[in-house]
Design a protein around this motif. Structure first.
Motif, PDB file in Angstrom:
ATOM      1  N   PHE A 128       0.857  -0.978  -0.280  1.00 40.19           N
ATOM      2  CA  PHE A 128       0.311  -0.133  -0.161  1.00 40.19           C
ATOM      3  C   PHE A 128       1.097   1.394   0.079  1.00 40.19           C
ATOM      4  CE2 PHE A 128      -2.335  -3.485   2.618  1.00 40.19           C
ATOM      5  CZ  PHE A 128      -3.290  -3.440   1.700  1.00 40.19           C
ATOM      6  N   ASN A 129       0.930   2.258  -1.474  1.00 37.23           N
ATOM      7  CA  ASN A 129       1.283   2.736  -1.161  1.00 37.23           C
ATOM      8  C   ASN A 129       1.161   4.081  -0.553  1.00 37.23           C
ATOM      9  OD1 ASN A 129       4.087   1.183  -3.225  1.00 37.23           O
ATOM     10  ND2 ASN A 129       2.826   2.752  -4.970  1.00 37.23           N
ATOM     11  N   GLY A 130       1.488   4.794   0.476  1.00 42.48           N
ATOM     12  CA  GLY A 130       1.463   5.577   1.052  1.00 42.48           C
ATOM     13  C   GLY A 130       0.196   5.498   2.052  1.00 42.48           C
ATOM     14  N   ALA A 131       0.716   3.596   2.306  1.00 43.06           N
ATOM     15  CA  ALA A 131      -0.372   4.397   3.886  1.00 43.06           C
ATOM     16  C   ALA A 131       0.262   3.320   4.902  1.00 43.06           C
ATOM     17  CB  ALA A 131      -1.293   2.902   3.601  1.00 43.06           C
ATOM     18  N   THR A 132      -0.259   3.347   6.042  1.00 42.78           N
ATOM     19  CA  THR A 132      -0.200   3.077   7.631  1.00 42.78           C
ATOM     20  C   THR A 132      -1.298   1.857   7.495  1.00 42.78           C
ATOM     21  OG1 THR A 132       0.741   5.228   8.280  1.00 42.78           O
ATOM     22  CG2 THR A 132       0.318   3.129   9.489  1.00 42.78           C
ATOM     23  N   ILE A 144      -4.767   3.239   6.758  1.00 44.77           N
ATOM     24  CA  ILE A 144      -5.370   4.092   6.824  1.00 44.77           C
ATOM     25  C   ILE A 144      -4.001   5.297   5.662  1.00 44.77           C
ATOM     26  CG2 ILE A 144      -5.271   6.525   8.388  1.00 44.77           C
ATOM     27  CD1 ILE A 144      -6.387   4.659  10.871  1.00 44.77           C
ATOM     28  N   TYR A 145      -4.948   6.435   5.430  1.00 45.90           N
ATOM     29  CA  TYR A 145      -3.750   6.886   4.791  1.00 45.90           C
ATOM     30  C   TYR A 145      -3.865   8.251   4.770  1.00 45.90           C
ATOM     31  CZ  TYR A 145      -3.837   3.728   0.813  1.00 45.90           C
ATOM     32  OH  TYR A 145      -3.668   2.808  -0.264  1.00 45.90           O
ATOM     33  N   ASN A 146      -3.292   8.901   5.639  1.00 47.58           N
ATOM     34  CA  ASN A 146      -3.247   9.886   6.478  1.00 47.58           C
ATOM     35  C   ASN A 146      -2.814  11.577   5.974  1.00 47.58           C
ATOM     36  OD1 ASN A 146      -2.867   9.189   9.057  1.00 47.58           O
ATOM     37  ND2 ASN A 146      -1.135   8.421   8.682  1.00 47.58           N
ATOM     38  N   ASN A 147      -2.882  11.303   3.949  1.00 50.39           N
ATOM     39  CA  ASN A 147      -2.553  12.780   3.107  1.00 50.39           C
ATOM     40  C   ASN A 147      -3.044  12.308   2.089  1.00 50.39           C
ATOM     41  OD1 ASN A 147      -0.434  13.767   4.805  1.00 50.39           O
ATOM     42  ND2 ASN A 147       1.081  12.049   4.991  1.00 50.39           N
ATOM     43  N   ALA A 160       1.755 -23.369  -4.619  1.00 47.86           N
ATOM     44  CA  ALA A 160       3.334 -24.572  -4.332  1.00 47.86           C
ATOM     45  C   ALA A 160       3.122 -23.904  -6.120  1.00 47.86           C
ATOM     46  CB  ALA A 160       1.900 -25.974  -4.460  1.00 47.86           C
ATOM     47  N   ASN A 161       2.492 -23.534  -7.066  1.00 45.15           N
ATOM     48  CA  ASN A 161       3.381 -23.373  -8.355  1.00 45.15           C
ATOM     49  C   ASN A 161       3.935 -21.923  -8.599  1.00 45.15           C
ATOM     50  OD1 ASN A 161       1.709 -25.976  -8.901  1.00 45.15           O
ATOM     51  ND2 ASN A 161       0.156 -25.207  -8.733  1.00 45.15           N
ATOM     52  N   GLY A 162       3.811 -20.734  -7.901  1.00 44.98           N
ATOM     53  CA  GLY A 162       3.552 -19.430  -8.464  1.00 44.98           C
ATOM     54  C   GLY A 162       3.303 -18.386  -7.644  1.00 44.98           C
ATOM     55  N   SER A 163       3.857 -17.381  -8.210  1.00 39.69           N
ATOM     56  CA  SER A 163       2.337 -16.316  -7.875  1.00 39.69           C
ATOM     57  C   SER A 163       1.925 -15.754  -9.176  1.00 39.69           C
ATOM     58  CB  SER A 163       3.557 -15.446  -7.155  1.00 39.69           C
ATOM     59  OG  SER A 163       4.745 -15.062  -7.797  1.00 39.69           O
ATOM     60  N   ASP A 164       0.880 -14.551  -8.743  1.00 38.57           N
ATOM     61  CA  ASP A 164       0.330 -13.933 -10.267  1.00 38.57           C
ATOM     62  C   ASP A 164       0.545 -12.407  -9.410  1.00 38.57           C
ATOM     63  OD1 ASP A 164      -0.404 -12.678 -12.645  1.00 38.57           O
ATOM     64  OD2 ASP A 164      -2.777 -13.076 -10.773  1.00 38.57           O
ATOM     65  N   THR A 165       1.025 -11.323  -9.875  1.00 35.80           N
ATOM     66  CA  THR A 165       0.937  -9.789  -9.251  1.00 35.80           C
ATOM     67  C   THR A 165      -0.201  -8.826 -10.210  1.00 35.80           C
ATOM     68  OG1 THR A 165       3.318  -9.893  -8.812  1.00 35.80           O
ATOM     69  CG2 THR A 165       1.872  -7.745  -9.049  1.00 35.80           C
ATOM     70  N   LEU A 166      -0.549  -8.217  -9.000  1.00 38.42           N
ATOM     71  CA  LEU A 166      -2.048  -7.726  -9.819  1.00 38.42           C
ATOM     72  C   LEU A 166      -1.941  -6.084  -9.201  1.00 38.42           C
ATOM     73  CD1 LEU A 166      -4.065  -6.301 -11.941  1.00 38.42           C
ATOM     74  CD2 LEU A 166      -5.424  -7.708  -9.179  1.00 38.42           C
ATOM     75  N   THR A 167      -0.951  -4.412 -10.255  1.00 41.83           N
ATOM     76  CA  THR A 167      -0.914  -3.507  -9.749  1.00 41.83           C
ATOM     77  C   THR A 167      -2.360  -2.865 -10.507  1.00 41.83           C
ATOM     78  OG1 THR A 167       1.832  -3.916  -8.775  1.00 41.83           O
ATOM     79  CG2 THR A 167       0.573  -1.947  -9.539  1.00 41.83           C
ATOM     80  N   GLN A 168      -3.171  -1.968  -9.351  1.00 41.68           N
ATOM     81  CA  GLN A 168      -3.623  -0.928  -9.973  1.00 41.68           C
ATOM     82  C   GLN A 168      -3.480   0.223  -9.622  1.00 41.68           C
ATOM     83  OE1 GLN A 168      -6.785  -1.825 -11.312  1.00 41.68           O
ATOM     84  NE2 GLN A 168      -7.883  -3.379 -10.648  1.00 41.68           N
ATOM     85  N   SER A 169      -2.832   1.002 -10.585  1.00 39.88           N
ATOM     86  CA  SER A 169      -2.416   2.597 -10.356  1.00 39.88           C
ATOM     87  C   SER A 169      -3.733   3.491 -10.143  1.00 39.88           C
ATOM     88  CB  SER A 169      -1.523   2.550 -11.585  1.00 39.88           C
ATOM     89  OG  SER A 169      -0.751   1.685 -11.791  1.00 39.88           O
ATOM     90  N   ASN A 170      -3.568   3.599  -9.263  1.00 37.28           N
ATOM     91  CA  ASN A 170      -4.240   5.195  -8.612  1.00 37.28           C
ATOM     92  C   ASN A 170      -5.563   4.558  -8.231  1.00 37.28           C
ATOM     93  OD1 ASN A 170      -2.208   7.144  -9.317  1.00 37.28           O
ATOM     94  ND2 ASN A 170      -2.976   6.700 -11.746  1.00 37.28           N
ATOM     95  N   TYR A 171      -5.876   3.773  -7.806  1.00 37.60           N
ATOM     96  CA  TYR A 171      -6.604   3.143  -7.617  1.00 37.60           C
ATOM     97  C   TYR A 171      -7.391   3.637  -6.033  1.00 37.60           C
ATOM     98  CZ  TYR A 171      -9.548  -1.012  -6.144  1.00 37.60           C
ATOM     99  OH  TYR A 171     -10.812  -1.780  -5.618  1.00 37.60           O
TER     100      TYR A 171
END
Length: 341
Positions: A128-132, A144-147, A160-171
């Motif tokens: 979580f960018n910018g969060a606590t 919580i986002y303070n700003n 067990a087979n691996g991973s998958d990454t999802l990034t939602q920009s400006n979510y």
């Protein structure tokens, strides 16, 4: 029966049926979300082929069943044979990362809960960018986002087979809540008392005060008269177009809680004044003088380090002003004067 599911496509092949009496004339197949169902692909004539590949609107994470029946040359129809069911995962056996949140628009300082909706995942990691906090391994964390601002959110799903990454920009959009900073300054050693509420709050469009004595106000930085000694709980509510913040504190007037009136120790003259005011004391050494308007905003400050000072007020507008006088011993005294051309 072997079944393969890819993006909006399902294919299957099966061992050929046998009928020693009349042979097989044709196969029919269907696809459904339960064995025997045809709610995804209706029963379809497949001729003599014991395999097919067809497009379909498939939902990630849903299990699909292929159903087959045969018709012999005598027109008799066999029982329906169904596959064991195959789950649609875009990444094959890898997990598929998905998430949602309780709200994507919220005021700073308020809770936001994120909900893991990943498929075939044994564990997850959030960023979580910018969060606590700014990361978590919990499935459904609250942050919580303070700003104010817009922020990206990332979820990594593991199995067990691996991973998958999802990034939602400006979510996430965070609206900035008012940041409250209040300093009440008391003038007077006995009732009635005048209190200047020096307001350094930020991101405020509207103000509402409850002074704790039955009176209210809407000025940003008001001054208020308290008629009697006592302790008063004042409440300040600040709002802007999206958010509201509230602050309460107690101010004690009379007895040991009152701030001493500067006029008991320092003479302010002339008063009313035109171009200059003089501040003079026979014994106290002044360190810093700050002048405030009735709106509580600072008009000027000046460092003194002396028991006498001349302050140029020629550029001040006509009106009443309050003086905060910090002494070298650390004590703060207050007075007021009138500027009158």
């Amino acid at each position: 029966m072997d079944t393969i599911i890819t993006f909006n496509n399902i294919s299957a092949n099966w061992q050929a049926f046998s009928d020693p009496q009349s042979d097989i004339n044709q196969y029919w197949y269907s696809v459904g979300t339960q064995a025997g169902d045809s709610n995804v692909i209706a029963w379809t004539n497949n001729g003599s082929n014991n395999y097919f590949s067809a497009n379909a609107n498939l939902t990630i994470g849903t299990t699909y069943f292929v159903n087959v029946r045969a018709i012999n040359n005598a027109g008799l129809v066999s029982a329906v044979y169904s596959s064991d069911g195959a789950k649609y995962l875009p990444n094959g056996n890898l997990p598929y990362a998905q998430f949602s949140c309780s709200t994507s628009q919220v005021c700073s300082g308020e809770n936001v809960q994120f909900i893991n909706q990943s498929i075939a995942a044994d564990s997850v990691h959030w960023i979580f960018n910018g969060a606590t906090p700014n990361s978590s391994n919990q499935p459904n964390p609250t942050v919580i986002y303070n700003n104010g601002g817009t922020y990206d959110v990332t979820l990594i799903a593991y199995n067990a087979n691996g991973s998958d990454t999802l990034t939602q920009s400006n979510y996430i959009t965070i609206w900035q809540s008012p940041i409250i900073q209040i300093q009440p300054n008391v003038i007077g050693s006995q009732a009635p008392y005048y209190v200047v509420f020096n307001n350094q709050s930020q991101y405020v469009d509207n103000s509402l005060w409850d002074f704790g004595d039955g009176q209210t106000g809407t000025d940003f930085a008001p001054y208020h008269q308290y008629a009697h000694d006592g302790s008063y709980i004042y409440t300040y509510t600040a709002s802007n177009s999206h958010c509201t913040s509230t602050y309460s504190d107690t101010i004690t007037l009379g007895g040991s809680g009152i701030l001493q009136n500067a006029n008991d120790f320092i003479v302010v003259y002339p008063n009313p004044a035109h171009k200059y005011i003089m501040l003079q004391s026979p014994s106290l050494v002044m360190d810093k003088i700050t002048i405030y308007g009735l709106d509580g905003k600072e008009c000027m400050h000046q460092y003194i380090n002396d028991s006498i000072a001349a302050i140029n007020i020629a550029d001040f507008e006509n009106g009443t002003y309050f003086i905060s006088i910090k002494l070298l011993n650390g004590k703060v005294l207050y007075s007021k004067f009138i500027k009158n051309d």
